[in-house]
Design a protein around this motif. Structure first.
Motif, mmCIF file in Angstrom:
data_model
loop_
_atom_site.group_PDB
_atom_site.id
_atom_site.type_symbol
_atom_site.label_atom_id
_atom_site.label_comp_id
_atom_site.label_asym_id
_atom_site.label_seq_id
_atom_site.Cartn_x
_atom_site.Cartn_y
_atom_site.Cartn_z
ATOM 1 N N GLU A 184 0.784 -1.230 0.000
ATOM 2 C CA GLU A 184 0.000 0.000 0.000
ATOM 3 C C GLU A 184 0.821 1.288 0.000
ATOM 4 O O GLU A 184 0.464 2.224 -0.703
ATOM 5 C CB GLU A 184 -1.025 -0.026 1.138
ATOM 6 N N ARG A 212 -7.305 -8.199 1.119
ATOM 7 C CA ARG A 212 -6.420 -7.245 0.460
ATOM 8 C C ARG A 212 -4.964 -7.670 0.479
ATOM 9 O O ARG A 212 -4.557 -8.534 1.234
ATOM 10 C CB ARG A 212 -6.587 -5.870 1.108
ATOM 11 N N ASP A 213 -4.199 -7.021 -0.373
ATOM 12 C CA ASP A 213 -2.771 -7.291 -0.487
ATOM 13 C C ASP A 213 -2.488 -8.773 -0.726
ATOM 14 O O ASP A 213 -1.528 -9.333 -0.225
ATOM 15 C CB ASP A 213 -2.015 -6.787 0.751
#
Lengths: 484, 424
Positions: free
Chosen positions: B177, B310-311
């Motif tokens: 991020e 996420r990620d």
């Protein structure tokens, strides 16, 4: 050897989810710590006996055939499989570009190996009304299916479950256009039918020649004979009986069935604005009694005219409607099912997805927001069954109904319950212990063929294969045990 | 499990009970008696048919008994269950990317509190879901984004008055991020907005460099840079570090960072005592032994419906139970979502579906995040003297079939939906 056992396990778990590959005989006995029948009080230590796919007995000490498979789980709770009253999932390309396509059938779009049909079993859903998506005016005919089977025919519970109609707006189209196309459709149907009658009177045989060209068997009774127009539409055709039914173009025929009251309509309303349009179209064309409104957005604000019209509703998955007060800027919450519950409108709930917001969750939310437990459970079982005209077939555990039973680790509406077994028409179609995807999600155990999982620094990794020697050995041992 | 001492306290105070509470007639009155079929104190003691008394914004008594049902007063609130106000240690209410300072990847001296809007609708949403205390972090578009603030979700109209603890933690991020949107040197011309780093290893480098530079600055004031004193505070353990790391590779990076600080010569002289927790540790289940070894608690992100989150990480639903078995302290978070299926209370429910016992689920949304935020002396449990932050439920907490019917913050009834809900 390792590869072979892994593949075998994968194959076995696949079979657990695609059970018709070795369908049983529809004969099974279910014994559970608690049986939620949906039809009267729960039964402690109850028994459900299913033969030839149908429930033959529900009670405490029911006798079963000597050769029936027995699912004996005093730790589990059995309840009727949930019924999804309307869903546009499980299809490949669920939206039709042709605006008015009543002749289409989701039979041709339903994808039996779609992940959706596998996933709904984990949520205890055993009956689904699959309907076209909302990006159309008249989308085509839906179909009630069960989420097992390798072909659409095997899956089908009832074909032609109703026409999907969209009364509101859709992206790129104004409300006015949508309403106008809807009006025009029925106007054109009427004009077309009147022309059929006139042509017949004039002795023209275009319609007959077209029907023969399309390959219709005009000697069949249902095609050969004409009959007067039925139904309660505000418009009537004189002398329609002179037109053999086989001469009605198959593109228009489903609309005629709708107007004659022989087909249901699932009318999607994206907002309150659309509701009046929906009801007016249904009323003037004679299918109000066969109409189910599929509601979304703020359509609940039209609850009074919905209640007055007497139609049933399928509620959108966003149960909690939040709007901002235009003056104070504060948010106002409305729990939509409670609005219809209070106005005594028959309502069914609808999943948004097959996981967190599935039917069990929607029903549980109802209980927390002031709807009694019985009515909340009904909204995902008996009511959708009745709305789909399958009230005598699914929706509760009663003698004579389909043997669709879910066995869960606890109460059907509790977050801590997980579905352990699903029986559809007397066949065991889901067994959690063989569901590798559920184990991956809930237990962090990756599927056999999903590649390396835990990195354990103590185990040396083979630089050529990337595998850990000890891990591989361990895996084939457990695989062997599972096979037994 | 009823306590004799609590029972005695109740007997003494019930006789004077309602009357002895300070009372005034303003709607924001701060004295209440809550009668509940279940009182979950969060201290290991739960009472059937108990009561909680609130006076002067603080919890005045917690008792294992209550008066008779026909007693009636508008000071008495009845409910099925009462718990402490929920606490979310990763609430993600910000003013978006505009509150990220883009001139430098390392911004340890910036305060997210300065960017917050006390009138934002998100506070109400949290309040309606029973969340009364939150940790607000700077957005994770910097490597080290700044200082987080712990505050109440309701109260006065200024952020300062709602604040529980300023500069509660130093916030930063591992993984992809912080480098998201940063321009690489190739592909397009370098411009004014080009930032570094652009890769995971670049992010890790920025973290390590910041601490090494800060350690040098601690010994040589000529090497000080904006915010280096905050990093020194963090190295000394006076300021907790919160690192966002979703995937197991990023969790490792955070763990190794802490272990490097603890072992390298540059960090001698008391600069080797960092306190850290990892936020959004979706893959903590994969290598829990690392967290045990480094003594790092975690905050878990919301449970993703199908596991993928996420990620590029995968969060199994038994992650909370696995962490409990390993003895790793953990909190749950909704990341600020207030949708019924995602709210903090449901995260506790989902953790229970993954096998976590109720008491641990309760702790993971109350006392544990309060401890991570450094505000456990004020919120997180129902104990005499703590802030009167209470949630009233119409059924078993964390079940979707029950809901929050009232929320009290600092003794003030801030959310009241009792008329809309049918008590069980």
């Amino acid at each position: 050897m390792w590869m072979r056992t892994t593949q075998l396990t994968a194959l076995l778990s696949l079979c657990a989810l695609a059970p018709d590959a070795f369908a049983g005989n529809g004969k099974i006995v279910i014994k559970c710590g608690r049986v939620v029948t949906g039809n009267g009080p729960d039964i402690e230590n109850g028994v459900v006996v299913i033969e030839e796919g149908r429930i033959v007995a529900v009670g405490k000490d029911e006798k079963a055939a000597w050769d029936a498979e027995v699912l004996d789980h005093p730790e589990l709770v059995a309840y009727p499989g949930f019924v999804e009253a309307h869903s546009s999932r499980g299809m490949d390309r669920p939206n039709e570009n042709i605006e008015v396509a009543p002749f289409l059938d989701v039979r041709d779009s339903i994808d039996p190996i779609n992940f959706y049909f596998e996933d709904v079993l984990r949520q205890g859903i055993t009956t689904i009304n699959v309907q076209q998506g909302p990006l159309c005016v008249i989308g085509g005919q839906g179909r009630v299916v069960k989420p097992v089977g390798l072909t659409v025919d095997e899956m089908t519970v009832r074909s032609s479950s109703g026409l999907k109609i969209v009364a509101g707006s859709r992206p790129g189209r104004s409300r006015a256009t949508q309403a106008q196309v809807l009006r025009k459709t029925f106007g054109e149907l009427r004009a077309y039918l009147e022309k059929l009658v006139q042509d017949k009177k004039d002795g023209k045989d275009y319609a007959r020649r077209e029907a023969l060209f399309q390959g219709r068997d005009m000697d069949k009774d249902e095609n050969k004979n004409g009959r007067a127009m039925e139904g309660v539409a505000s418009w009537k055709l004189e002398n329609f009986e002179i037109v053999p039914r086989g001469e009605v173009d198959e593109k228009q025929e489903p609309l005629l069935r709708l107007v004659e009251g022989k087909l249901m309509a699932f009318v999607y309303c994206d907002s309150a604005v659309a509701v009046n349009n929906a009801l007016e179209t249904a009323r003037s064309n004679g299918f109000l009694a066969n109409t189910v409104l599929v509601l979304d957005g703020d359509a609940w604000k039209a609850a009074d005219i919905i209640a007055e019209s007497g139609v049933s509703v399928v509620l959108g998955p966003n149960q909690l409607f939040v709007e901002r007060d235009p003056l104070t800027g504060k948010e106002i919450e409305t729990f939509v099912p409670k609005v219809f519950f209070d106005k005594k409108v028959r309502f069914a709930l609808q999943s948004l997805n097959s996981t967190a917001q599935s039917l069990w969750f929607q029903a549980a939310q109802c209980v927390g927001r002031g709807i009694d437990r019985k009515s909340a459970l009904d909204a995902v079982t008996r009511t959708p069954a009745e709305i789909l005209r399958l009230g005598k077939q699914v929706g509760s555990l009663e003698k004579g109904k389909d043997g669709n039973v879910v066995l869960a680790s606890g109460d059907p509406l509790s977050v801590t319950s997980t579905v352990q077994f699903v029986v559809i028409e007397g066949n065991l179609v889901y067994d959690r212990s063989k569901d590798s995807r559920a184990r991956q999600l809930l237990e962090g155990i990756e599927q056999a063929n999903a590649g390396p999982t835990k990195t354990d620094d103590d185990v040396p990794v083979d630089p050529h294969s990337g595998k850990k020697a000890e891990d591989t050995k361990k895996k084939s041992e457990t695989d062997g045990a599972k096979k037994d | 499990m009823k306590s004799l001492i609590f029972g005695l306290t109740a007997a003494v105070s019930l006789s004077s009970g309602v009357a002895s509470m300070p009372r005034d007639d303003k709607p924001e009155s701060k004295s209440w008696i809550i009668w509940a079929d279940r009182v979950y104190t969060g201290t290991g003691m739960n009472f059937d048919a108990g009561m909680v008394g609130v006076g002067g914004g603080k919890i005045a008594i917690v008792a294992a008994s209550r008066g008779s049902d026909d007693e009636s007063s508008d000071r008495i609130l009845r409910c099925y269950a009462v718990t402490a106000g929920l606490v979310d240690a990763s609430v993600r209410i910000t003013n978006g990317a505009s509150s990220v300072e883009q001139s430098n990847e390392i911004q340890p001296n910036l305060r997210v509190a300065n960017t917050l809007d006390p009138f934002a609708i998100e506070w109400d949403r949290q309040l309606r879901n029973g969340v009364t205390s939150v940790l607000v972090n700077p957005p994770d578009l910097n490597v080290i984004g700044g200082l987080s603030v712990a505050l109440k979700t309701a109260g006065a109209d200024t952020i300062a008055e709602r604040t529980l603890k300023n500069d509660a933690v130093l916030r930063g991020s591992m993984g992809s991020e912080p480098s998201r949107g940063n321009h690489p040197a190739f592909g397009r011309p370098t411009d004014f907005f080009s930032r570094r780093p652009t890769t995971r290893m670049g992010v890790e480098w920025a973290w390590r460099k910041a601490f090494y530079d800060a350690a040098a600055a601690a010994n040589d004031s000529t090497r000080a840079f904006p915010g280096s004193e905050r990093l020194v505070q963090a190295l000394k353990g006076d300021l907790t570090i919160s690192i966002q790391a979703w995937a197991t590779q990023d969790i490792r990076t955070a763990v190794f960072l802490k272990e490097e600080i603890e072992s390298q010569a540059e960090f001698k002289n008391g600069l080797n005592k960092p306190r850290m927790f990892i936020d959004a540790a979706a893959e903590a289940w994969k290598e829990p032994q690392l967290l045990v070894r480094a003594k790092i608690p975690v905050v878990l992100p919301p449970f993703p419906a199908a596991g993928r989150t996420r990620d590029n990480s995968f969060m199994a639903w038994n992650v909370a139970e696995e962490l409990r078995k390993e003895g790793i302290p953990f909190a749950l978070s909704s990341h600020g979502s207030a949708a019924p299926e995602n709210a903090l209370a449901m995260q506790a429910g989902y953790a229970m579906q993954g096998g976590l016992p109720f008491e641990n689920a309760l702790a993971a949304v109350t006392s544990m995040p309060a401890r991570l935020m450094g505000v456990a002396d004020r919120v997180g449990t129902l104990e005499v003297g703590k802030d009167a932050d209470l949630v009233l439920w119409n059924g078993q907490p964390f079940e979707p079939s029950s809901r929050v019917i009232a929320v009290i913050v600092d003794g003030v009834l801030r959310y009241d939906a009792r008329d809309k809900a049918v008590a069980k």
